[in-house]
Design a protein around this motif. Sequence first.
Motif, mmCIF file in Angstrom:
data_model
loop_
_atom_site.group_PDB
_atom_site.id
_atom_site.type_symbol
_atom_site.label_atom_id
_atom_site.label_comp_id
_atom_site.label_asym_id
_atom_site.label_seq_id
_atom_site.Cartn_x
_atom_site.Cartn_y
_atom_site.Cartn_z
ATOM 1 N N HIS A 161 0.826 -1.209 0.000
ATOM 2 C CA HIS A 161 0.000 0.000 0.000
ATOM 3 C C HIS A 161 0.862 1.261 0.000
ATOM 4 O O HIS A 161 0.570 2.236 -0.711
ATOM 5 N N ARG A 202 -0.556 -3.386 -5.398
ATOM 6 C CA ARG A 202 -1.595 -4.289 -4.908
ATOM 7 C C ARG A 202 -1.058 -5.723 -5.006
ATOM 8 O O ARG A 202 -0.674 -6.165 -6.094
ATOM 9 N N GLU A 243 -1.978 -9.528 -4.748
ATOM 10 C CA GLU A 243 -3.043 -10.530 -4.723
ATOM 11 C C GLU A 243 -2.416 -11.893 -5.009
ATOM 12 O O GLU A 243 -1.851 -12.102 -6.083
#
Length: 304
Positions: free
Chosen positions: A212, A217, A219
């Motif tokens: 962040h 990001r 994932e």
Amino acid sequence: MTLAQLRAFVTAMELGTFTAAADKLGISQASISELVVRLETEIAAQLFVRGGPRRLVPTAAASELLSHARKTLGAADDAASAMRSLNSLEGGVATFGVLRNAEYYGLSNLVHDFRQAHPGVRVRMVGLNSHAVAKAVSAGELEAGLVVLPVTDAGLDIEPLMVDNVLLATRGTPPPGGRASLQHLIERGTILYDATSGWDDPTRRQLMDRAHAAGLRVEPEIEVEHARAALSLVAAGAGATIVSASIVRSAAVPDGVDTYPFEEPFQETIALVTRRGAPVSRATQVIVGTVRRTIVQWTPSADT
């Protein structure tokens, strides 16, 4: 009523005279008589008819009280015995929680060595994610635990023991200068373990915070439960993962997988946790001491 009163009553009931009861308990006959009289006053009932020659004749109240008195004394004796066993390491149960990768921190023989030294003590060693260990200690389900920080510290005393580096584990072309970035992890396909705990896992939380801050990001493309499974997938070319340097030092990284430190140092702190203000049994204290010595001796090098 007191345990002393009940013990005097039961002994007199079993032996039939205050004299014999006094001899068995090692007190005076007058003391036995006084304890029984106080008990009779407490329950508002006469326990013995003292009319016969030296013999005590129990009343109906005495017969009714006897089984209850024996149960109470038995429970008290069991409790005292259990406490003596705990304090002398002759019995009881030691409860301790360990992080899922405890084997990589030199703790593989912990339970065996403890049981060899203290065979009378039962051991309940729970291997969970650090997040779950901290919750169990806080709730009183475990006396102590070894965790990776950060964990929710409500109601916990935390003792940091060592700092370990977190590394990128990948195969193929090394990152420029031998230093990795989160972008390398993302581009090569993110594999993460501790699937059950997910983003409650302390190291994953650090990873998410760092991503962040960098505007990235993360994932996971693949999630598994154990570090070994994640590393096997990396070896098969399925992606990249992160591992603690202790896993590298334990020679658990498969052939063909290389590890690299991050450009911005990525570290995790290993700590002992106990419930604030709660007593810790002697047996668990011994386990905590062994864990503390083992972890402190597990000294990492600069980049591993």
